[in-house]
Design an enzyme around this catalytic site. Structure first.
Site, PDB file in Angstrom:
ATOM      1  N   GLU A  98       0.820  -1.209   0.000  1.00  0.00           N
ATOM      2  CA  GLU A  98       0.000   0.000   0.000  1.00  0.00           C
ATOM      3  C   GLU A  98       0.854   1.260   0.000  1.00  0.00           C
ATOM      4  O   GLU A  98       0.582   2.214  -0.741  1.00  0.00           O
ATOM      5  CB  GLU A  98      -0.917  -0.007   1.229  1.00  0.00           C
ATOM      6  CG  GLU A  98      -1.652   1.290   1.505  1.00  0.00           C
ATOM      7  CD  GLU A  98      -2.627   1.707   0.402  1.00  0.00           C
ATOM      8  OE1 GLU A  98      -3.104   2.850   0.440  1.00  0.00           O
ATOM      9  OE2 GLU A  98      -2.904   0.877  -0.501  1.00  0.00           O
ATOM     10  N   HIS A 101       2.589   1.927  -3.335  1.00  0.00           N
ATOM     11  CA  HIS A 101       1.588   2.485  -4.259  1.00  0.00           C
ATOM     12  C   HIS A 101       1.427   3.986  -4.026  1.00  0.00           C
ATOM     13  O   HIS A 101       1.357   4.768  -4.983  1.00  0.00           O
ATOM     14  CB  HIS A 101       0.256   1.761  -4.059  1.00  0.00           C
ATOM     15  CG  HIS A 101      -0.843   2.267  -4.934  1.00  0.00           C
ATOM     16  ND1 HIS A 101      -0.775   2.283  -6.310  1.00  0.00           N
ATOM     17  CD2 HIS A 101      -2.064   2.797  -4.631  1.00  0.00           C
ATOM     18  CE1 HIS A 101      -1.881   2.776  -6.815  1.00  0.00           C
ATOM     19  NE2 HIS A 101      -2.676   3.109  -5.826  1.00  0.00           N
ATOM     20  N   HIS A 168     -11.967   5.836  -8.167  1.00  0.00           N
ATOM     21  CA  HIS A 168     -10.506   5.965  -8.088  1.00  0.00           C
ATOM     22  C   HIS A 168      -9.846   5.301  -9.301  1.00  0.00           C
ATOM     23  O   HIS A 168      -8.922   5.858  -9.908  1.00  0.00           O
ATOM     24  CB  HIS A 168     -10.027   5.319  -6.786  1.00  0.00           C
ATOM     25  CG  HIS A 168      -8.585   5.550  -6.473  1.00  0.00           C
ATOM     26  ND1 HIS A 168      -7.995   6.788  -6.477  1.00  0.00           N
ATOM     27  CD2 HIS A 168      -7.592   4.673  -6.144  1.00  0.00           C
ATOM     28  CE1 HIS A 168      -6.721   6.688  -6.155  1.00  0.00           C
ATOM     29  NE2 HIS A 168      -6.445   5.411  -5.964  1.00  0.00           N
ATOM     30  N   HIS A 276     -20.938  -7.447 -16.390  1.00  0.00           N
ATOM     31  CA  HIS A 276     -19.622  -7.132 -16.946  1.00  0.00           C
ATOM     32  C   HIS A 276     -19.309  -8.038 -18.133  1.00  0.00           C
ATOM     33  O   HIS A 276     -18.806  -7.593 -19.168  1.00  0.00           O
ATOM     34  CB  HIS A 276     -18.562  -7.291 -15.856  1.00  0.00           C
ATOM     35  CG  HIS A 276     -17.157  -7.060 -16.321  1.00  0.00           C
ATOM     36  ND1 HIS A 276     -16.730  -5.876 -16.865  1.00  0.00           N
ATOM     37  CD2 HIS A 276     -16.070  -7.884 -16.326  1.00  0.00           C
ATOM     38  CE1 HIS A 276     -15.445  -5.959 -17.174  1.00  0.00           C
ATOM     39  NE2 HIS A 276     -15.019  -7.168 -16.873  1.00  0.00           N
ATOM     40  N   HIS A 334      -5.122  -8.327 -16.773  1.00  0.00           N
ATOM     41  CA  HIS A 334      -6.430  -7.915 -17.290  1.00  0.00           C
ATOM     42  C   HIS A 334      -6.625  -6.412 -17.098  1.00  0.00           C
ATOM     43  O   HIS A 334      -7.107  -5.713 -17.991  1.00  0.00           O
ATOM     44  CB  HIS A 334      -7.526  -8.697 -16.554  1.00  0.00           C
ATOM     45  CG  HIS A 334      -8.859  -8.663 -17.220  1.00  0.00           C
ATOM     46  ND1 HIS A 334      -9.056  -8.982 -18.543  1.00  0.00           N
ATOM     47  CD2 HIS A 334     -10.092  -8.339 -16.737  1.00  0.00           C
ATOM     48  CE1 HIS A 334     -10.336  -8.870 -18.851  1.00  0.00           C
ATOM     49  NE2 HIS A 334     -10.982  -8.470 -17.776  1.00  0.00           N
TER      50      HIS A 334
END
Length: 379
Positions: A98, A101, A168, A276, A334
């Site tokens: 985290e 990032h 986000h 989706h 992906h």
């Protein structure tokens, strides 16, 4: 703590600037934009890794980690949380994921500030005549990265609320697309046939549909609905399985809960995943048709081939991801392939709007940030 955090973001930006300054490209501003775009692409990939490894709350406060600038300083707090919940969201590894990032994201912010400053400098030095250095696009980038930072903070403070995490993701993709557009403005593109004008609407439609599909994909990921349909091409052995769209697509709710506070039913997760998957059919059809049409237009063929290749790769990865029960590497790929499609479609949209010979109506300037001013190429 804030000074230490800022220094880490500055360090990331300085590493990127080393690449820019050591490049042989005389247009250092253009190189800076492309390096920032590449770093943004990497952060999107790493953000997917952060989300998929359940590391989003590895440091449950913001902007630091238990009030410190790095997990080493917060090790005592992390160990205590890990002892209480060994399989919970807080572990040493997740805290590092985290915070890395966040460091990378801060580095992008610093680089965009540099882009804004340099754009203003060259635009003013040119007497406000060099449109490719117009600061309006860099200023929009700065606004977007500030909004993105706010949603990054809310992602943590609102405990991974699905709508916040999805926005986000979308803002990150939008930032990537905007950097691609700004970078494209700094390059003289090959001749684009006037027939490209007919591709403007299809290319824009393709980008809009792709954005909607990314939003749906983000909704799948943030609701942990990736394995709600574990078979392919059917879902639970049916073309149209039992689903709960009402709870699945209630946007404002806590993670794993309905708007009323109850646990989210499995049928809601099925509805999210199935939607989706079905919408992907429309996206593939429109993107494929748009790229196929672009293949016949000089100046767009290379980009069109890229879109087709990325689209085929995304289909293969998507099917393999479900068939192989969502392995982490494929799930991250992906997300990365979706970002690549954004990049390519933005470039296709840009090129479809410049149907003119290379360099026509474009300023023949070469910019070197190591010099004090822009030097005009008389060739």
């Amino acid at each position: 703590m804030l000074f230490q955090l800022a220094s880490k973001g500055l360090f990331v930006a300085l590493l990127a600037c080393v690449i820019v300054w050591s490049s042989r490209d005389p247009n250092k501003y253009r190189k800076l934009v492309w390096v920032t775009m590449f770093l943004t692409f990497d952060v999107i990939m790493f953000g997917a890794f952060t989300r998929l490894t359940d590391s989003g709350l590895g440091c449950p406060d913001w902007p630091g980690c238990y009030g410190h600038a790095n997990p080493l300083q917060a090790l005592e707090h992390i160990r205590a949380a890990e002892a209480l919940m060994p399989d919970g969201p807080v572990t040493v590894m997740k805290a590092w994921v985290e915070m890395i990032h966040r460091y990378l994201a801060m580095g992008i912010g610093v680089l965009i500030i540099a882009i804004v400053v340099i754009a203003w400098r060259f635009w003013l030095q040119s007497g406000r005549t060099l449109t490719r250095f117009s600061p309006r696009y860099p200023m929009l980038l700065l606004f977007f990265v500030c909004v993105q930072g706010a949603f990054g903070a809310w992602t943590v403070t609102m405990k991974l609320q699905p709508i916040i995490v999805t926005i986000h993701l979308l803002l990150g993709m939008a930032l990537l697309g905007m950097l691609t557009w700004v970078g494209a403005r700094q390059k003289d593109h090959p001749f684009v046939d006037a027939r490209a004008l007919t591709l403007r609407t299809p290319a824009l439609l393709a980008l809009v549909l792709l954005s909607m599909q990314i939003a749906l994909g983000g909704w799948v990921s943030t609701n942990y609905a990736a394995l709600a349909c574990s078979d392919f091409p059917l879902c639970h052995g049916a073309l149209v399985p039992q689903m709960d769209f009402e709870h699945g697509f209630t946007l404002w709710r806590e993670l794993g809960k309905t708007a009323g506070g109850d646990y989210l039913p499995f049928d809601a997760l099925t509805a999210i995943h199935w939607t989706h998957r079905m919408f992907a059919l429309a996206v593939v059809a429109v993107l494929g048709w748009t790229a196929w049409k672009a293949l016949s237009i000089p100046g767009l063929r290379t980009t069109a081939r890229g879109v087709l290749a990325a689209l085929v790769l995304q289909i293969v990865i998507g099917i393999a991801t479900v068939s192989l029960k969502w392995p982490l590497a494929l799930a991250v790929a992906h997300n990365g392939c979706a970002a690549l499609l954004v990049l390519l479609l933005v470039m296709l949209n840009y090129k479809a709007r410049i149907p003119s010979p290379s360099g026509q109506n474009r300023e023949p300037y070469q910019i070197d940030l190591r010099s004090s001013a822009a030097s005009k190429d008389k060739a």
